[in-house]
Structures are given as C-alpha cells and as structure tokens.
Scaffold this motif. Structure first.
Motif, PDB file in Angstrom:
ATOM      1  N   TYR A 196       1.439  11.485  10.120  1.00 62.92           N
ATOM      2  CA  TYR A 196       2.649  11.681   9.315  1.00 62.92           C
ATOM      3  C   TYR A 196       2.281  11.841   7.839  1.00 62.92           C
ATOM      4  CZ  TYR A 196       4.652   9.255  13.405  1.00 62.92           C
ATOM      5  OH  TYR A 196       4.985   8.861  14.679  1.00 62.92           O
ATOM      6  N   ILE A 197       3.023  12.673   7.138  1.00 62.84           N
ATOM      7  CA  ILE A 197       2.991  12.647   5.675  1.00 62.84           C
ATOM      8  C   ILE A 197       3.814  11.437   5.248  1.00 62.84           C
ATOM      9  CG2 ILE A 197       3.699  13.788   3.552  1.00 62.84           C
ATOM     10  CD1 ILE A 197       3.366  16.466   4.977  1.00 62.84           C
ATOM     11  N   GLU A 198       3.222  10.566   4.444  1.00 64.35           N
ATOM     12  CA  GLU A 198       3.969   9.403   3.944  1.00 64.35           C
ATOM     13  C   GLU A 198       4.739   9.841   2.706  1.00 64.35           C
ATOM     14  OE1 GLU A 198       5.967   7.115   3.218  1.00 64.35           O
ATOM     15  OE2 GLU A 198       5.013   5.739   4.620  1.00 64.35           O
ATOM     16  N   GLY A 199       5.949  10.346   2.942  1.00 64.19           N
ATOM     17  CA  GLY A 199       6.736  10.976   1.885  1.00 64.19           C
ATOM     18  C   GLY A 199       7.464  10.022   0.973  1.00 64.19           C
ATOM     19  N   LEU A 200       7.369   8.716   1.237  1.00 68.47           N
ATOM     20  CA  LEU A 200       7.984   7.744   0.334  1.00 68.47           C
ATOM     21  C   LEU A 200       6.919   6.820  -0.271  1.00 68.47           C
ATOM     22  CD1 LEU A 200      11.118   7.390  -0.362  1.00 68.47           C
ATOM     23  CD2 LEU A 200      10.804   5.139   0.650  1.00 68.47           C
ATOM     24  N   ALA A 201       5.644   7.227  -0.142  1.00 67.79           N
ATOM     25  CA  ALA A 201       4.558   6.397  -0.685  1.00 67.79           C
ATOM     26  C   ALA A 201       4.728   4.947  -0.254  1.00 67.79           C
ATOM     27  CB  ALA A 201       4.489   6.515  -2.210  1.00 67.79           C
ATOM     28  N   GLY A 202       4.960   4.746   1.043  1.00 68.07           N
ATOM     29  CA  GLY A 202       5.205   3.404   1.560  1.00 68.07           C
ATOM     30  C   GLY A 202       6.615   2.983   1.203  1.00 68.07           C
ATOM     31  N   LEU A 203       6.741   2.136   0.228  1.00 68.28           N
ATOM     32  CA  LEU A 203       8.033   1.810  -0.380  1.00 68.28           C
ATOM     33  C   LEU A 203       7.938   2.117  -1.873  1.00 68.28           C
ATOM     34  CD1 LEU A 203       9.215  -1.502   1.351  1.00 68.28           C
ATOM     35  CD2 LEU A 203      10.324   0.739   1.421  1.00 68.28           C
ATOM     36  N   TRP A 204       7.817   3.406  -2.203  1.00 68.27           N
ATOM     37  CA  TRP A 204       7.752   3.905  -3.581  1.00 68.27           C
ATOM     38  C   TRP A 204       6.505   3.374  -4.307  1.00 68.27           C
ATOM     39  CZ3 TRP A 204      12.719   6.256  -3.914  1.00 68.27           C
ATOM     40  CH2 TRP A 204      13.757   5.660  -3.172  1.00 68.27           C
ATOM     41  N   CYS A 205       5.415   3.080  -3.596  1.00 69.10           N
ATOM     42  CA  CYS A 205       4.367   2.297  -4.247  1.00 69.10           C
ATOM     43  C   CYS A 205       2.924   2.770  -4.088  1.00 69.10           C
ATOM     44  CB  CYS A 205       4.457   0.841  -3.790  1.00 69.10           C
ATOM     45  SG  CYS A 205       4.446   0.595  -2.008  1.00 69.10           S
ATOM     46  N   THR A 206       2.547   3.437  -2.992  1.00 72.61           N
ATOM     47  CA  THR A 206       1.138   3.774  -2.796  1.00 72.61           C
ATOM     48  C   THR A 206       0.783   5.043  -3.575  1.00 72.61           C
ATOM     49  OG1 THR A 206       1.741   4.852  -0.710  1.00 72.61           O
ATOM     50  CG2 THR A 206       0.858   2.625  -0.580  1.00 72.61           C
ATOM     51  N   SER A 207       0.741   4.901  -4.876  1.00 71.75           N
ATOM     52  CA  SER A 207       0.543   6.035  -5.779  1.00 71.75           C
ATOM     53  C   SER A 207      -0.773   6.764  -5.552  1.00 71.75           C
ATOM     54  CB  SER A 207       0.622   5.556  -7.225  1.00 71.75           C
ATOM     55  OG  SER A 207      -0.213   4.429  -7.403  1.00 71.75           O
ATOM     56  N   LEU A 208      -1.824   6.026  -5.199  1.00 72.07           N
ATOM     57  CA  LEU A 208      -3.140   6.628  -4.984  1.00 72.07           C
ATOM     58  C   LEU A 208      -3.364   7.001  -3.530  1.00 72.07           C
ATOM     59  CD1 LEU A 208      -5.325   4.324  -7.272  1.00 72.07           C
ATOM     60  CD2 LEU A 208      -4.341   6.568  -7.815  1.00 72.07           C
ATOM     61  N   GLY A 209      -2.313   6.961  -2.733  1.00 72.85           N
ATOM     62  CA  GLY A 209      -2.448   7.275  -1.330  1.00 72.85           C
ATOM     63  C   GLY A 209      -3.173   6.160  -0.597  1.00 72.85           C
ATOM     64  N   TYR A 210      -3.743   6.516   0.530  1.00 76.91           N
ATOM     65  CA  TYR A 210      -4.349   5.517   1.407  1.00 76.91           C
ATOM     66  C   TYR A 210      -5.873   5.653   1.422  1.00 76.91           C
ATOM     67  CZ  TYR A 210       0.429   4.730   2.716  1.00 76.91           C
ATOM     68  OH  TYR A 210       1.761   4.425   2.649  1.00 76.91           O
ATOM     69  N   GLU A 241      -7.319   2.367 -14.484  1.00 76.65           N
ATOM     70  CA  GLU A 241      -8.497   3.164 -14.872  1.00 76.65           C
ATOM     71  C   GLU A 241      -8.463   4.538 -14.206  1.00 76.65           C
ATOM     72  OE1 GLU A 241     -13.177   3.252 -13.677  1.00 76.65           O
ATOM     73  OE2 GLU A 241     -12.353   1.276 -14.181  1.00 76.65           O
ATOM     74  N   ILE A 242      -8.126   4.581 -12.935  1.00 73.54           N
ATOM     75  CA  ILE A 242      -8.067   5.847 -12.202  1.00 73.54           C
ATOM     76  C   ILE A 242      -6.946   6.733 -12.748  1.00 73.54           C
ATOM     77  CG2 ILE A 242      -7.610   6.891  -9.952  1.00 73.54           C
ATOM     78  CD1 ILE A 242      -9.010   4.407  -8.713  1.00 73.54           C
ATOM     79  N   TYR A 243      -5.786   6.128 -13.024  1.00 74.61           N
ATOM     80  CA  TYR A 243      -4.685   6.907 -13.608  1.00 74.61           C
ATOM     81  C   TYR A 243      -5.159   7.639 -14.860  1.00 74.61           C
ATOM     82  CZ  TYR A 243      -1.193   4.246 -10.831  1.00 74.61           C
ATOM     83  OH  TYR A 243      -0.441   3.682  -9.827  1.00 74.61           O
ATOM     84  N   GLU A 244      -5.830   6.891 -15.729  1.00 78.45           N
ATOM     85  CA  GLU A 244      -6.260   7.454 -17.010  1.00 78.45           C
ATOM     86  C   GLU A 244      -7.384   8.466 -16.829  1.00 78.45           C
ATOM     87  OE1 GLU A 244      -7.577   5.860 -21.463  1.00 78.45           O
ATOM     88  OE2 GLU A 244      -7.413   4.444 -19.790  1.00 78.45           O
ATOM     89  N   ARG A 245      -8.395   8.091 -16.070  1.00 80.98           N
ATOM     90  CA  ARG A 245      -9.567   8.960 -15.887  1.00 80.98           C
ATOM     91  C   ARG A 245      -9.207  10.283 -15.224  1.00 80.98           C
ATOM     92  NH1 ARG A 245     -12.962   6.751 -11.370  1.00 80.98           N
ATOM     93  NH2 ARG A 245     -11.592   8.135 -10.185  1.00 80.98           N
ATOM     94  N   ASP A 246      -8.343  10.229 -14.206  1.00 83.70           N
ATOM     95  CA  ASP A 246      -7.998  11.424 -13.430  1.00 83.70           C
ATOM     96  C   ASP A 246      -6.735  12.124 -13.922  1.00 83.70           C
ATOM     97  OD1 ASP A 246     -10.197  10.699 -11.974  1.00 83.70           O
ATOM     98  OD2 ASP A 246      -9.099  10.073 -10.182  1.00 83.70           O
ATOM     99  N   ASN A 247      -6.212  11.689 -15.070  1.00 87.12           N
ATOM    100  CA  ASN A 247      -5.013  12.310 -15.659  1.00 87.12           C
ATOM    101  C   ASN A 247      -3.870  12.398 -14.643  1.00 87.12           C
ATOM    102  OD1 ASN A 247      -6.277  12.910 -18.226  1.00 87.12           O
ATOM    103  ND2 ASN A 247      -7.390  14.542 -17.176  1.00 87.12           N
ATOM    104  N   LEU A 248      -3.639  11.316 -13.913  1.00 85.22           N
ATOM    105  CA  LEU A 248      -2.663  11.364 -12.834  1.00 85.22           C
ATOM    106  C   LEU A 248      -1.226  11.446 -13.329  1.00 85.22           C
ATOM    107  CD1 LEU A 248      -3.950   9.162  -9.884  1.00 85.22           C
ATOM    108  CD2 LEU A 248      -3.475  11.599  -9.927  1.00 85.22           C
ATOM    109  N   PHE A 249      -0.953  10.933 -14.520  1.00 83.95           N
ATOM    110  CA  PHE A 249       0.414  11.076 -15.035  1.00 83.95           C
ATOM    111  C   PHE A 249       0.700  12.553 -15.333  1.00 83.95           C
ATOM    112  CE2 PHE A 249       0.114   6.553 -17.058  1.00 83.95           C
ATOM    113  CZ  PHE A 249       0.076   6.002 -15.785  1.00 83.95           C
ATOM    114  N   GLU A 250      -0.282  13.238 -15.905  1.00 86.16           N
ATOM    115  CA  GLU A 250      -0.122  14.666 -16.180  1.00 86.16           C
ATOM    116  C   GLU A 250      -0.029  15.453 -14.867  1.00 86.16           C
ATOM    117  OE1 GLU A 250      -2.324  12.652 -17.499  1.00 86.16           O
ATOM    118  OE2 GLU A 250      -2.125  12.769 -19.689  1.00 86.16           O
TER     119      GLU A 250
END
Length: 450
Positions: A35-49, A327-336
């Motif tokens: 399955y595609i986890e289209g709700l990131a669990g409960l709005w939370c698994t931002s980096l996936g699994y 650290e990952i958010y910043e390094r990988d520019n995930l907000f952008e």
C-alpha cells in the motif's frame, strides 16, 4: 481477537488490517499486500519507513544511555542539544521547551503552564481558553476538552465548564458560509462573533486561544485569506495569548518550516510532536517564550520544584531520533522539497477532482489536503454517518492506498515528505479510481441527490 483496547476504533470492527513492514512511502500487510501510506501513518512518518539513519541514531543512543530521567537537576546531552536546535528554529521569543511523549500531553502541559504562569504574575482569574469548533488538540482530559469533534466528546463527560473552555466558530468557509456571503464577509462575521464572545466573557479572564494553523482531523480546513491577520489583531487587542498547535503542520508539512509561517501567524506558544521525530520514537515539545519561563522561576523555588513532568520527558533515545530527523530535514532540503512537490500535488488534485460529481471542495497546502465528499455539488449537502467517507476510504484501501476519512466525509491525504512527483501521480490515480468506485456504490444505494 487480541485483548487490545484499540484507539479511535469502533469496537465492533477491530483488526481489519494488520501491517507487517514498511519501506519508503509503502507499507505491507501480513498477507504481503503493498500500500501507499497516503496519510503518513497518522500525519507523522515524514521520512517514510525504514530510514536507517534515524534508526541508527536511536540504536546508538540505546547502547550508550538507554534511559535517564530529567527530574531534580539531572539532564543529558541529547535533550540540551535538541532544545537549543528548536530554540533556533521557532518564531517564539527566547524560547524554552518542555518535552513530553505525545501531542495530547504537550497540549495538556501548555494548559497547566498557562495556569502556573498567570498565578505567578498575580492574575489567577485569567484562565479561560478559547478553542474552535471542529478543532482537534488531543484526547487527554484537558486536550480532549479543547478538542471539538463529537466522537471525542461523546460519553466522556469532558469537564468543559470546570476547565473554562470556550468555543468559537470554525474558519471553514465552504460549510460555514451563509447564503451568498463572500469569503471576506464570512471572515468578518466570525471574527466579530469572536470579539463579542471575548467582551461578554471579559478579556481579563481569558488566557489564550489555541489554533491549528491548518486543521487535520477535522478535515484539513485552510482558513480564508485575512482570517489569521484579523484574528491576531483581536487577540492582541485584548491581551490574549496565541497558542499554535503545530502537531500536524510542523516541520515541512505545509511546505514551510511551520504552519505558522505558511499562514502568517506569530505565536506565543507552540506545540509539536509527530514529525519532530518522523514518529520513529514518541516525543513532543511544548514551547513557551522566555518571559513566561522567567515569571515562573520564583514559584518553582518557593514550592521546591516545578511539579509537572513525565518519566519519559526528554527520553534520550527520543531526543536522538528528533535530532537526526531535524538534521535530515535541513541537509536534504526537505521543506523545500515538500513545497515543490506539494504545489504539484495541490495542482493535480484540483485538476483531477474539482469537476468530480462526488467532490464539493478540494483544499490543502503543501503535502496535506482533503476532498469534501458531497451528495449534491450544487448545495454542498453531505452524507449521514460519514457514508461517503467510509466508502471512499475502503475503496482506496482495496486499491492499494491507505487514506483516512475524517470529520465524516472528508477524505484526507498527507503522504510522507519524501514522496516524489511520480509517486504523487500513482497515489492520485489510485485515489481517483477509488472515488469513482465510491460514487458508483453510493449511487446504487440511492444516496446521491438527483
């Protein structure tokens, strides 16, 4: 059936899907279905699994110091580093941070700290909290009382009066408009209602107003243009603190660092959880301004302690998980990345679903969105007992996509921040097929207005 009391579940319909593992944006059940986890669990698994960096950070910390509490002057490096990191990120003046385990307990903590603060400055009468209809702020006693969704209040006898909870209008134009009211007129009316309520209650008795920048469990409500500007003007005018519940919006979800940035809010207090650690370890944060913290010091000295805290407040492994996640958010520019892919997702959602006969409204920002499912596109009439939401959610799951129906008939999506445009296309194709299936089923049952 296992002897488990399942959260937010109908006790007559438990154990319908047993998940076994996850990778990237996908999860697999015990039968091997993907399955595609289209709700990131409960709005939370931002980096996936299966993000090995976060898992390794947790494991390393567990090998080094698996636990220490933070009571009575004890501390550890991860909690101090995380506090400094968050202080540098948040738009709160000289921020101080209390760490807990969930968004619910973080909002409970804020409720208690507001009481503590106003007692400290000699204003014990300033204790009322304004929340909004259709708001969701957790399920503990205080946070649950701040929540306005019927299912979270029914049969629990929430002590609303004892906790001095006030409720104001939900800022949802689509369902809250009157007649031919424009968005601007709608905003002016509900803001006027709020100010009248404040004056009737006496501003001197109201401590704060809690808001989700963009709501989650109530259907991903994005307030109209001008709402927050006018809301903040009224609250500042009457000396009422602005409390931003960023449990869902925080850390890239809306295409910015925080939902407050996206929506133009200047908060006094902020609540975080979920994406703070990509949900790999339970952690929450209650952020207050330095002037509030300073005012409470004398009281803690008088009593001997600040008499609030959890065994797992600032758990070292949780802090390690959060530090690595940030650290990952910043390094990988995930907000952008979330801003770019989110803009693409929002555009595709509108192109695919705006004209769909089952969809009354498409709404969202960044990588959070919802479809309002209606029985009549012209009038916006809804379905009883969440019939459309349930049908669409089931059809999505049958088509290899996990989404969630919230607030009855809103079909919400909130994929991991790491999702690509190609994966968005796949997700929305499955979603379109599922909504088509749900529409046909509802027609067969005679639930679609002629």
């Amino acid at each position: 059936m296992a002897p488990v009391i399942y959260p937010t579940t109908n006790f007559t319909a438990t154990e319908q899907l047993c998940l076994d593992r996850g990778e990237g944006i996908y999860v697999y059940d015990t039968d091997g279905n993907k399955y595609i986890e289209g709700l990131a669990g409960l709005w939370c698994t931002s980096l996936g699994y299966s993000n090995t960096e976060v898992m390794d950070a947790i494991t390393e910390q567990l090998h080094k110091l698996p636990f220490t509490h933070t009571f009575g002057g004890k501390t550890h490096k991860p909690i101090m580093e995380l506090a400094e990191k968050l202080k540098a990120m948040v738009p709160v003046e000289d921020a101080y941070i209390f760490f807990g385990n969930s968004g619910s307990d973080a909002n409970d903590t804020h409720y208690k700290m507001l009481r503590y603060y106003f007692n400290a400055i000699g204003k014990p009468e300033k204790r009322k909290i304004i929340t909004r209809e259709r708001g969701y702020h957790g399920v503990t006693v205080a946070a649950g009382s701040l929540t306005s969704l019927p299912a979270n209040l029914a049969h629990f006898d929430a002590p609303l009066e004892a906790l001095h909870i006030l409720r104001s209008d939900a800022p949802h134009y689509y369902t809250g408009r009157r007649g031919n009211e424009t968005e601007e007129q709608f905003v002016d009316r509900i803001i006027n209602n709020l100010e009248e309520q404040i004056l009737a209650e006496d501003p001197g008795t109201i401590a704060a107003m809690i808001v989700e920048p963009i709501t989650g469990a109530s259907g991903v409500i994005v307030p109209p243009e001008g709402y927050y500007e006018k809301l903040q003007a009224v609250l500042r005018k009457h000396g009422i603190l602005i409390w931003a519940d960023e449990v869902i919006c925080g850390f890239g979800r809306t295409g910015a660092d925080f939902g407050c940035t996206t929506m133009g809010i200047k908060p006094d207090l902020m609540t975080f959880a979920k994406q703070l650690s990509s949900a790999y370890f339970p952690i929450s944060a209650s952020v207050i301004p330095g002037w509030m913290y300073e005012a409470m010091i004398a009281q803690t000295n008088e009593v001997g302690v600040f008499g609030h805290g959890y065994t797992y407040s600032g758990h070292p492994a949780a802090c390690a998980a959060a530090l690595k996640t940030l650290e990952i958010y910043e390094r990988d520019n995930l907000f952008e990345h979330a801003a770019e892919v989110g803009a693409y997702m929002q555009a595709q959602l509108r192109e695919i679903f705006t004209g769909h006969p089952l969809v009354g409204e498409v709404r969202g920002k960044g990588l959070i969105a919802a479809l309002e499912l209606v029985s009549n596109k012209t009038t916006g009439a809804s379905f009883d007992k969440g019939a459309a939401g349930a049908a669409a959610q089931k059809a999505c799951q049958d088509n290899g996509l996990i989404l969630r129906a919230v607030a009855g008939n809103a079909l919400a999506l909130c994929p991991p921040l790491i999702i690509t445009k190609a994966e968005v296309d796949d997700m929305l194709a499955r979603m379109k097929a599922a909504v088509d299936t749900a529409y046909a089923e509802l027609q067969d049952k005679g639930l679609i207005a002629a």
